[in-house]
Scaffold this motif. Sequence first.
Motif, short mmCIF file in Angstrom:
data_model
loop_
_atom_site.label_atom_id
_atom_site.label_comp_id
_atom_site.label_asym_id
_atom_site.label_seq_id
_atom_site.Cartn_x
_atom_site.Cartn_y
_atom_site.Cartn_z
N VAL B 169 0.85 -1.09 0.01
CA VAL B 169 0.06 0.10 -0.10
C VAL B 169 0.70 1.31 -0.11
N ALA B 170 1.89 1.18 1.02
CA ALA B 170 2.69 2.49 1.07
C ALA B 170 3.48 2.64 -0.46
N ALA B 171 4.03 1.71 -0.96
CA ALA B 171 4.79 1.61 -2.31
C ALA B 171 3.74 2.26 -3.39
N ALA B 172 2.53 1.85 -3.24
CA ALA B 172 1.54 2.24 -4.31
C ALA B 172 1.40 3.47 -4.27
N ASN B 173 1.12 3.92 -3.11
CA ASN B 173 0.86 5.22 -2.90
C ASN B 173 2.34 6.34 -2.99
N LYS B 174 3.31 5.88 -3.19
CA LYS B 174 4.51 6.51 -3.35
C LYS B 174 5.22 6.53 -4.53
N ASN B 176 5.70 7.22 -8.39
CA ASN B 176 5.70 8.12 -9.67
C ASN B 176 5.28 7.53 -10.75
N THR B 177 6.04 6.24 -11.13
CA THR B 177 6.25 5.84 -12.60
C THR B 177 5.27 4.61 -12.35
N ASP B 178 4.38 4.25 -11.59
CA ASP B 178 3.36 3.15 -11.58
C ASP B 178 4.30 1.75 -11.81
N LYS B 179 5.26 1.66 -11.35
CA LYS B 179 6.22 0.45 -11.59
C LYS B 179 6.88 0.18 -10.10
N VAL B 180 6.79 -0.96 -9.64
CA VAL B 180 7.41 -1.09 -8.25
C VAL B 180 8.07 -2.44 -8.51
N ILE B 237 11.68 1.42 -12.34
CA ILE B 237 11.04 1.14 -11.31
C ILE B 237 11.55 2.15 -10.24
N ASP B 238 10.64 2.69 -9.28
CA ASP B 238 11.08 3.69 -8.50
C ASP B 238 10.94 3.18 -6.76
N GLU B 266 14.02 10.00 -7.60
CA GLU B 266 13.27 9.50 -6.65
C GLU B 266 13.56 8.00 -6.76
N VAL B 267 14.32 7.39 -5.72
CA VAL B 267 14.39 6.09 -5.45
C VAL B 267 14.03 5.54 -4.06
#
Lengths: 348, 373
Positions: B169-174, B176-180, B237-238, B266-267
């Motif tokens: 959830v935290a990653a999805a909110n953070k 910017n590139t929509d890639k994790v 991926i950020d 932003e990484v």
Amino acid sequence: MFSNRLFNILVPIISVLLGLISGAIIMLIFGYNPIAGFAALWNGAFGDAYFFGETIRQVTPYILSGLAVAFALRSGLLNIGVEGQVFMGWLASVWIGISFELPMILHLPLAILAAAIAGAFWGFIPGLLKAKLGVHEVIVTIMMNYIALYLSNSIVRNLLSDGADRTENVAATASLQSNWLAEMTFYSRIHYGFIVALLMALVMWFIINRTTTGFELRSVGFNQHASKYAGMNVSKNIILAMVISGAFAGLAGAMEGLGTFGFMSIKSGFTNIGFDGIAVALLGANTAFGVILAAFLFGILKIGALNMPTAAGVPTELVEIIIALIIFFVASSYMIRWVILRFKKEGK
Amino acid sequence: MLKSRFLMVLVFLLTFGVFLAACGSSGGEEETSGSSSDDSGSEESSGEENSDFSVAMVTDVGGVDDKSFNQSAWEGLQAFGEENGMSKGEGIDYAQSESDADYATNLNRLVRQDYNLIYGIGYLLQPAIAEVSEQYPDTNFALVDSVQEGDNVASIVFKEHQGSFLAGVAAANKTNTDKVGFIGGVDGSLINKFEAGFVAGVKSVNPEIEVEVEYAESFNDSQKGQAIASNMYSKDIDVIYHASGGTGNGVFAQAKDIKNSNPDEEVWVIGVDRDQHEEGQIGDSNVTLTSMVKRVDIAVQEVANQAMNGEFPGGEVLEFGLADDAISIARTNEEAMTEEIVSAVEEWKEKIVNGEVEVPSTREDLQTFLDSM
């Protein structure tokens, strides 16, 4: 007065003593009691039947990997690839062990034989490249180690299990484990592989010292050109040496696969059985009997050292340093040889 | 020739002589050590008030300073020791394993040293615990991160999938590139729990976000971790969540390298097991977004206390999760964890604790979870 043979015996003994003494000095410097430290080491390896069994368990693959390195060195080849050949042997023995249902009298020898063949094959490739194309065996075998590591990880994950990180246990008919020995040593993991290892030491001694092939192998090791001039087939001997060396290494893998663990798991790095084998061979002066003694020393150090942190409070890192020092003095045997010669001259 | 052979035989005899002599002295020692163990035995029977209760643990190959769960477990034992006036070597101790062949040897040695409770830290010790616990039914064992049956074994497991869900959830909110990205240690049922939870968390916030999953096949190969991270970051991926023990140190190293050469990039890395805030510190900024904290120390301490009071939960599987605060999401990096992210995490946590959301813990469950969305 000092014969070559006496040298070969004296140098390793002096190296070990120097290593132990410098280990003691280091323990003193860092405020640990070296007597308690070495007592813990001793008890950790021989304290009771369990630890004795575990020491023998550790010694078994060391004898075989030491033999593998020593055999190649006798023919003038440095087989760094023992580690990879151990992996292949381990894999092959477990593969046979889990996929067949046979009576023990067939199954166990078949699994052991498969390990030897797999290791021999892994040694054959660098041997062939060296003999036919002159590619240096050190480079090839180092690379073959990585191929073996990742190949066996992939086979364990995809072929021998359903994506799990270890295989099933080998069938009882292919296992070297023995309830009888285990019960006698309070359930240590000692297994019958020890007999195989001793037998192989005898085989190595016989090949090297009592057969024409052994004579040729040694001769190639001393001087390739002279051997060629004398009418020996150098290429054939190089390949043969690597194949036999690889077979010994493969058997070391079978000891782990059929004896100690009974399965193979995904490895994130090398087991060091093969690399320690180099030190074992050097310490054992490349002779079969020397390798057995050296393997014992290494097994004792490895198993005993585990006891030093809990029994004497010596940190693991320091234990590693002490073991490394012993290996260092073994490797620098030339220095010891030089000092002895020096004293001898002065004596005259 | 004959002479040198004679010399060789002489040396062998001498060596064996030394061996035998040493054996003899050790025999003597054994007797004394035998009597001393008798002493401790009688102390044990006289001191029924738990005065000489002792606990030890065996680490996996990561070692006690792995900045991850081995270290956390040892911190738990130390806290337990402090409460009860014990220190390392007196009442509590650990044994490190250099290779997977050492697990059984280490467990056996601690049994022989009369420890009342012995922890195996990590699922890698499960086969060894299975073997040794059967051989010594009078000693209590506890296994962290895996399950082993037996009346003298307590299994401690965590609901990592729940924490990983919140990390997602935290990653999805953070992002910017929509890639994790997700980097696992060794592909297996334990790390798959992290993966399934994380992917489910990310997709619950925004199904459009891509999640790339990679396994390093090692828990202590930081170089490999760095290589995978470098590859992921270069693919836009950020945010990377790692569940890979020591391998993750390479992920932090790579993120810090990128930040070092270009401070505006932003990484982010999401840590695991302990709050890995320190690992991400570079100058004034920090690449650690948060950490999925798994309080192995709390669990270890609690089971040790129960055992000391004679209530050892043998044969039970103890599950620790969000509700026990044994799993949580770190908020040390206040700059990166904005109000918005924290409230989103809280909201989902509420749903998980209430049972509104059933977090998947395997790849199959994840598939059904995604299909039902």
